[in-house]
Scaffold this motif. Sequence first.
Motif, PDB file in Angstrom:
ATOM      1  N   ALA A 166     -25.179 -63.409  -3.761  1.00 15.03           N
ATOM      2  CA  ALA A 166     -24.810 -62.777  -2.489  1.00 15.03           C
ATOM      3  C   ALA A 166     -23.371 -62.270  -2.533  1.00 15.03           C
ATOM      4  CB  ALA A 166     -24.997 -63.762  -1.340  1.00 15.03           C
ATOM      5  N   LYS A 170     -22.250 -58.367  -2.355  1.00 12.43           N
ATOM      6  CA  LYS A 170     -21.277 -57.876  -1.383  1.00 12.43           C
ATOM      7  C   LYS A 170     -20.137 -57.135  -2.073  1.00 12.43           C
ATOM      8  CE  LYS A 170     -21.879 -61.439   2.153  1.00 12.43           C
ATOM      9  NZ  LYS A 170     -21.213 -62.580   2.838  1.00 12.43           N
ATOM     10  N   ARG A 268     -19.989 -56.799   5.254  1.00 14.76           N
ATOM     11  CA  ARG A 268     -21.378 -56.889   5.686  1.00 14.76           C
ATOM     12  C   ARG A 268     -22.246 -55.968   4.851  1.00 14.76           C
ATOM     13  NH1 ARG A 268     -21.101 -55.437  11.773  1.00 14.76           N
ATOM     14  NH2 ARG A 268     -23.284 -54.982  11.318  1.00 14.76           N
ATOM     15  N   VAL A 269     -23.452 -56.444   4.550  1.00 18.00           N
ATOM     16  CA  VAL A 269     -24.419 -55.660   3.781  1.00 18.00           C
ATOM     17  C   VAL A 269     -25.609 -55.381   4.691  1.00 18.00           C
ATOM     18  CG1 VAL A 269     -25.905 -55.599   1.750  1.00 18.00           C
ATOM     19  CG2 VAL A 269     -23.686 -56.744   1.645  1.00 18.00           C
ATOM     20  N   VAL A 274     -30.909 -54.691   0.770  1.00 16.83           N
ATOM     21  CA  VAL A 274     -31.498 -55.973   0.382  1.00 16.83           C
ATOM     22  C   VAL A 274     -33.015 -55.846   0.261  1.00 16.83           C
ATOM     23  CG1 VAL A 274     -31.743 -58.389   1.023  1.00 16.83           C
ATOM     24  CG2 VAL A 274     -29.598 -57.202   1.469  1.00 16.83           C
ATOM     25  N   LEU A 352     -27.911 -62.963   2.903  1.00 17.43           N
ATOM     26  CA  LEU A 352     -27.364 -61.701   3.394  1.00 17.43           C
ATOM     27  C   LEU A 352     -27.996 -61.283   4.725  1.00 17.43           C
ATOM     28  CD1 LEU A 352     -27.233 -59.721   0.031  1.00 17.43           C
ATOM     29  CD2 LEU A 352     -25.341 -60.817   1.216  1.00 17.43           C
ATOM     30  N   GLU A 356     -26.375 -60.689   8.649  1.00 17.12           N
ATOM     31  CA  GLU A 356     -26.558 -59.443   9.395  1.00 17.12           C
ATOM     32  C   GLU A 356     -27.247 -59.697  10.730  1.00 17.12           C
ATOM     33  OE1 GLU A 356     -26.151 -55.291   9.915  1.00 17.12           O
ATOM     34  OE2 GLU A 356     -25.260 -56.720   8.504  1.00 17.12           O
TER      35      GLU A 356
END
Length: 380
Positions: A166, A170, A268-269, A274, A352, A356
């Motif tokens: 993770a 990122k 932030r992803v 993902v 992830l 979010e």
Amino acid sequence: KCGHYCRVFMTHLFSHVGLCGLVVGYAIVGALTFEYLEAPNEINQRSTIQGYRDKCLKDMWNVTETLNVLYEKNWTILMEKRLKQFENDVVHAVKNEGYDGKDSSDTELQWSFSGALLYCITVITTIGYGNIAPKTDVGKVVTIFYALLGIPLMLMCLTNIGNLLARSFKFTYSNLCFLFRKPRRTHHASSTQKQVEQMKGPVPKVVEIATLELCNGEEKTPVGDNISHMSSSPAKSSMSNNTVVVAEPSPVVVERVYHDSIGASEQRVPMLPVLLLVTGYICGGAVLFSLWEKWTFLNGAYFCFITLSTIGFGDLVPGSDIFDAESGQAKLIICCLYLIMGLAIIAMSFNLVQEEVVIKCKTVARNLGLLKSEYDDDDD
């Protein structure tokens, strides 16, 4: 001194590399153990079924020899009873004794090293296909204790690998955003200057004239070093919390410069990259298993999804063509690595997506007035 070495050993043991090596070693030891315990029983069951088959053929010949004049009805009744008994013996051996339908002359075993390794992986990952299971009493007891220690160890390993992936994801995403999407100004000084000229009143005003937008569209904490102010008359000012406050009733223009994606501590992803990563991993596995196992692409994708979600129905299991190939051992080891790496990617995805989802929920709560905005505290 001994305690120092023990602490160093435990530190390396529970590091990322140490945990991976520990899981691999644990799986290999388990594979050797179950191969030793269950392979002889599998060979004995093949010999037993061979004996049932030979006895059935002998009885059929005796019935045929006893009836000098063959009457189809009488012969069929006797043969049906004998064949039914043989069928019951075979079904019992398959369900309860682990018989796989092969003869005693076949050298390939379910409980080979590769088959036992796949069994160990399905145990400690809680997938549990069910196509292969211990039939001896000792094997069942060993499975209980093996799972009690192996499942927490695997969960710890997947958690650590998931967090590492993770953070790497990122970092990669933030660098790609910085390279391919330069920050731009969202407010022009000219339009803001007109607003400043229109502002008249006894209360001090603070106007933002420029903001740098992040690649994900969110504003971060302003940098206090990049502040410029304009005033119609000289006045004393004081600065706190990165905001200029003017003692006299003169409008003040504050320019805030925000951190870009490289300077942000937490990037932030979005969910889309993902989901694309997980979908691509499943599709890649579908192509791989469809080539190895002669499955269709749909069956391969179905198997990968059922496996990585740890549902593990067991209706599709790798091994039918892998065992027959010359390099079957290596292919099955690659299959085990695919499963472990896939579970680590699933753990990373949960990490992830969870971040979010939490941020989205907080944003919705702030818009509805259920949660106080963090910028309100700065203004107060």
